[in-house]
Write an enzyme that holds these catalytic residues in place. Structure first.
Site, short mmCIF file in Angstrom:
data_model
loop_
_atom_site.label_atom_id
_atom_site.label_comp_id
_atom_site.label_asym_id
_atom_site.label_seq_id
_atom_site.Cartn_x
_atom_site.Cartn_y
_atom_site.Cartn_z
CG PHE A 113 -2.01 0.97 1.21
CD1 PHE A 113 -3.13 0.75 0.43
CD2 PHE A 113 -1.93 2.12 1.96
CE1 PHE A 113 -4.17 1.67 0.41
CE2 PHE A 113 -2.96 3.06 1.95
CZ PHE A 113 -4.08 2.82 1.16
CG ASP A 184 0.12 -2.87 6.95
OD1 ASP A 184 -0.96 -3.24 7.43
OD2 ASP A 184 0.36 -1.69 6.62
CE1 TYR A 209 -9.03 2.27 7.32
CE2 TYR A 209 -7.99 3.15 9.29
CZ TYR A 209 -7.96 2.86 7.94
OH TYR A 209 -6.84 3.16 7.22
CE LYS A 210 -7.74 -0.37 5.06
NZ LYS A 210 -6.31 -0.41 4.77
NE ARG A 356 -10.38 -2.47 -2.59
CZ ARG A 356 -9.70 -1.89 -1.61
NH1 ARG A 356 -8.50 -2.30 -1.29
NH2 ARG A 356 -10.22 -0.89 -0.93
C1 LIG Z 1 -5.66 0.90 4.70
C2 LIG Z 1 -4.17 0.79 4.75
C3 LIG Z 1 -3.40 1.82 5.31
C4 LIG Z 1 -4.03 3.09 5.78
O1 LIG Z 1 -3.23 3.80 6.66
P1 LIG Z 1 -3.90 4.97 7.54
O2 LIG Z 1 -2.79 5.59 8.27
O3 LIG Z 1 -4.93 4.33 8.42
O4 LIG Z 1 -4.57 5.91 6.59
C5 LIG Z 1 -2.03 1.63 5.41
N1 LIG Z 1 -1.45 0.50 4.96
C6 LIG Z 1 -2.16 -0.50 4.40
C7 LIG Z 1 -1.48 -1.73 3.92
C8 LIG Z 1 -3.54 -0.37 4.26
O5 LIG Z 1 -4.25 -1.34 3.69
#
Ligand SMILES: *Cc1c(COP(=O)(O)O)cnc(C)c1O
Length: 397
Positions: A113, A184, A209-210, A356
């Protein structure tokens, strides 16, 4: 056995909507609103500053961290909640690099990401010690683990395709090369069974939050392996990670174990939402979630491939190789998704051409899968996506 009808009844799901985006933002747990209201009225309102002790606000990051720990294979006292995931990525990576002072390489992949990669780049700039971020194709990661690598930093499930990395094998390979791992779990915590301790992960981070359903902007979590927790030097050495925050010592001394990874004041109202969200997870066995998730994703892939020849599967075909989402490619993917959303089937779009769909057994069942396939089939069959209003991009896709 997990009772998925019971878990479903714990969520507010807008009538007539098929919500296949719990991989991006989970729905509202019914108990969250009253839990937040109670924290506002009875705690913040009545207790004010005394809430830190009386209502246990200060202990919540560790209490909630332990509850998340159960879902990711982390023993009590090894996982703690706070800040956002971007911050936790920085905290974990910087702390890991500090443990490998003789090495300069961070190895990641092009499927990671972007924020994880951006935070690594920013960290490298701040350190000014000539570190390098090497991003290779996901399937080539194993071949690039050499004794140059300080830290292997990966996201277990690819946010676009849902492809899973083999956390156990890659961690073992990294360790054999003398490297540390930062995993992660943004798309695996609450989606697939994770065993950070069993895999020997050094650090793990993730958001709530996911799949965990704690609401937009809910705090993230960080895990540190017990072997490192007593010696790691947190890069973000905030006062709440201090051994004695209320001694107000001008010099930093890390707190005991995982507590040292804390940074600043925790988001109390949002922790109330997380607490309500985790109550639902107490009803759940992750092995059941995984079995049901595979059933749902297989059903969706089968249905879409039978009805929509113009869509190309972008997720691994083998169920064991994917997380809890399914992606398809289409050159007009953005418009296809807008047409779906207009018909109250909610997924999302990831540039350049991915639509998705997240499958979340806690509140999605086979009926929703079949209904979503039917709507998508109609959109594709009749080219209902081919309208100008579906092609204008909004800020958030
Ligand atoms: C959703 C996601 C994020 C989001 O990071 P935030 O700091 O919460 O905005 C980071 N890394 C990955 C791999 C994600 O899927």
């Amino acid at each position: 056995m997990t009772d998925f009808a019971a878990t479903r009844s714990q969520f507010h799901l807008p009538p007539g909507m098929i919500y296949l985006d719990g991989n991006s933002l989970g729905p509202l747990p019914r108990a969250a609103a009253s839990r937040i209201a109670r924290t506002v009225d009875r705690e913040w309102g009545e207790m004010l500053i005394t809430g830190w002790n009386k209502a246990g606000w200060m202990a919540q990051p560790a209490v909630l961290g332990d509850r998340i720990g159960r879902l990711i294979g982390a023993a009590p006292g090894t996982c703690i909640v706070g800040d956002t995931l971007s911050i936790q990525v920085y905290q974990a990576l910087a702390s890991a690099l500090h443990m490998r002072p003789d090495r300069r390489m961070i190895l990641s992949d092009t499927g990671n990401f972007p924020t994880d990669l951006y935070m690594a780049e920013g960290l490298i700039g701040s350190l000014g010690q000539g570190h390098e971020l090497r991003c290779v194709a996901p399937e080539d990661v194993a071949d690039h683990i050499t004794d140059e690598v300080a830290v292997l930093m990966l996201t277990e499930a690819d946010y676009r395709s849902g492809r899973l990395h083999d956390m156990i094998a890659l961690t073992a390979k990294a360790h054999a090369a003398g490297a540390l791992t930062v995993w992660d779990l943004a798309h695996t915590a609450g989606a697939t069974p994770v065993d950070v301790a069993g895999a020997g992960a050094d650090f793990a981070v993730g958001c709530t939050y996911k799949y965990l359903n704690a609401g937009p902007g809910a705090p993230a979590f960080i895990y540190v392996a017990p072997a490192h927790a007593g010696t790691v030097q947190p890069a973000l050495s905030g006062w709440l990670g201090h051994e004695a925050p209320f001694a107000f010592d001008p010099a930093y001394r890390p707190g005991p174990g995982i507590e040292r990874m804390r940074v600043g004041t925790p988001p109390v109202l949002h922790m109330a939402a997380l607490e309500a969200a985790l109550d639902v997870w107490d009803m759940v066995d992750m092995a059941d979630v995984r079995a049901r998730s595979i059933e749902l994703t297989e059903r969706f892939i089968g249905g879409v491939e039978a009805a929509c020849p113009d869509l190309t599967l972008a997720s691994p075909r083998q169920a064991q190789m994917r997380g809890s989402q399914v992606s398809f490619r289409h050159p007009q993917g953005y418009a296809v998704m807008q047409a779906l959303i207009a018909r109250r089937v909610i997924g999302d779009f990831r540039a350049p051409d991915i639509i998705r769909f997240g499958f979340t057994p806690l509140y999605i069942g086979p009926e929703e899968v079949d209904a979503a396939v039917a709507v998508l089939a109609e959109i594709m069959g009749k080219r209902l996506w081919d309208r100008p209003e579906y092609k204008t991009r909004a800020g958030v896709t």
